[in-house]
Write an enzyme that holds these catalytic residues in place. Structure first.
Site, PDB file in Angstrom:
ATOM      1  CG  ASP A   1      -5.873  -9.053  -2.734  1.00  0.00           C
ATOM      2  OD1 ASP A   1      -4.672  -8.855  -2.960  1.00  0.00           O
ATOM      3  OD2 ASP A   1      -6.468 -10.103  -3.055  1.00  0.00           O
TER       4      ASP A   1
ATOM      5  CD  GLU B   1      -2.038  -8.490  -9.415  1.00  0.00           C
ATOM      6  OE1 GLU B   1      -2.726  -9.289 -10.081  1.00  0.00           O
ATOM      7  OE2 GLU B   1      -1.279  -8.872  -8.497  1.00  0.00           O
TER       8      GLU B   1
END
Ligand code: FUB
Length: 344
Positions: free
Chosen positions: A32, A244
């Site tokens: 991420d 997301e």
């Protein structure tokens, strides 16, 4: 002389290409990646993946991270520094577990790490921690940001100096449980509160940050992602709907909202005229990578745009990822060339 110049350029390109699409670090698992240039240095704020033995489930319980490390380098292809533990869940009074995808911002010499974590009730909130340096360590505020929810904060600074936070993630990220405005804690599966396939998909949220960067200046608003005809992307459209990993970058005065489509594993993007949207769906920036999750950031470094992303090359396990970077190109019409990354 001409020949020598060509050779130097080739050497540079060679160095760059050896560095691109390779794990940026191998001594820890990272995911991420939120990348920024602060004070002329490249900083990466990743999740720090670990294996705590928590069994894999549909809520993402196996993503059981407990701290953050900040990575930095002085130039693309340069040596990478791991600045050690920047923040641990043990030092966040309100948080219990699962430090998921973070982001950071620096303003007036102070830096802010924004991060999602589950509170003592098992509800994801967004916290903020403060440092006088982009590399940390960061000191967490006692409470999460008021009115915050779900996961994957991404902070965008507009040219007028205002900062906006984008948040949200469905299924394990819990955004579907907020559809009525209050959290539904009776949900037994990640799919309980999903809209029907022919209803508009669940929207990510955005709010302008307060001047002190510690709170929302306004209530979170829903962001509309629409197709070319202006119709909302539908919940059943898993190839295009938001899942997301929100990120916003600005290119030629337009706002590019990019995100993961989750179970179809793309990084998609949509373009808007304002940081609040609406954003018109355009296509994919990144095709599926190795591993279930796909999560990225986009940043301009010395005139070249880069995509930071992750895959599972080092471990082959979906919850033990490694961050990488590659070049990203905008075409003259403003669309982005779709990137394919293949592990040989
Ligand atoms: O790293 C945990 C979660 O996996 C992130 O918050 C999501 O975006 C996905 O990458």
């Amino acid at each position: 002389k001409q020949d020598r110049q060509t050779t130097v350029q080739e050497e540079k390109q060679e160095k760059g290409s050896k560095f691109l699409n390779k794990p940026l670090v191998e001594h820890i698992y990272t995911a991420d990646p939120s990348a920024h240039v602060f004070e002329d240095r490249i900083y990466i704020y990743p999740s720090h993946d670990i294996d705590t033995g928590t069994e894999e489930d549909d809520f993402g319980g196996h993503f059981d991270m407990r701290d953050y490390h900040v990575l930095s380098m002085d130039s693309v292809g340069g040596e990478i520094t791991d600045h050690g533990i920047a923040l641990s869940v043990d030092n966040v009074p309100w948080a219990e577990r699962q430090l998921w995808a973070p982001d950071a911002a620096c303003k007036d010499g102070i830096c802010y790490l924004y991060f999602p974590a589950k509170d003592k009730e098992g509800i994801f909130r967004i916290g903020v921690a403060v440092s006088d340096s982009p590399e940390g360590p960061f000191r967490a505020e006692k409470e999460p940001i008021k009115g915050s929810l779900s996961i994957d904060p991404a902070v965008f600074r507009d040219d007028d100096g205002e900062y906006y936070m984008y948040v949200g993630g469905i299924w394990g990220g819990q955004l579907q449980n907020w559809r009525t405005g209050t959290y539904d804690n009776t949900a037994k599966t990640p799919y309980d509160n999903e809209p029907a396939d022919d209803e508009p998909a669940i929207s990510p949220r955005v709010a302008r940050l307060s001047d002190d960067m510690l709170q929302f200046e306004e209530e979170l608003r829903e962001i509309e992602i629409v197709d070319g005809e202006g119709n909302p992307i539908l919940a059943g459209d898993h190839e295009r709907r938001f899942f997301e990993a929100a990120w916003v970058h600005k290119y030629n005065r337009k706002y590019y909202f990019s995100y993961s489509t989750g179970d179809t594993h793309f990084i998609a993007y949509a373009i808007g005229e304002s940081p609040y949207g609406p954003f018109v769906y355009q296509g994919n920036i990144l095709n599926p990578v190795q591993g279930w999750t796909n999560h990225h950031s986009i940043v301009e470094i010395k005139g070249q745009w880069y995509l930071f992303y992750h895959d599972t090359e080092l471990s082959g396990q979906t919850h033990l990822r490694n961050v990488k970077m590659t070049k990203l190109e905008h075409d003259p019409d403003g669309t982005i060339k779709t990137i394919n990354v293949i592990i040989e």
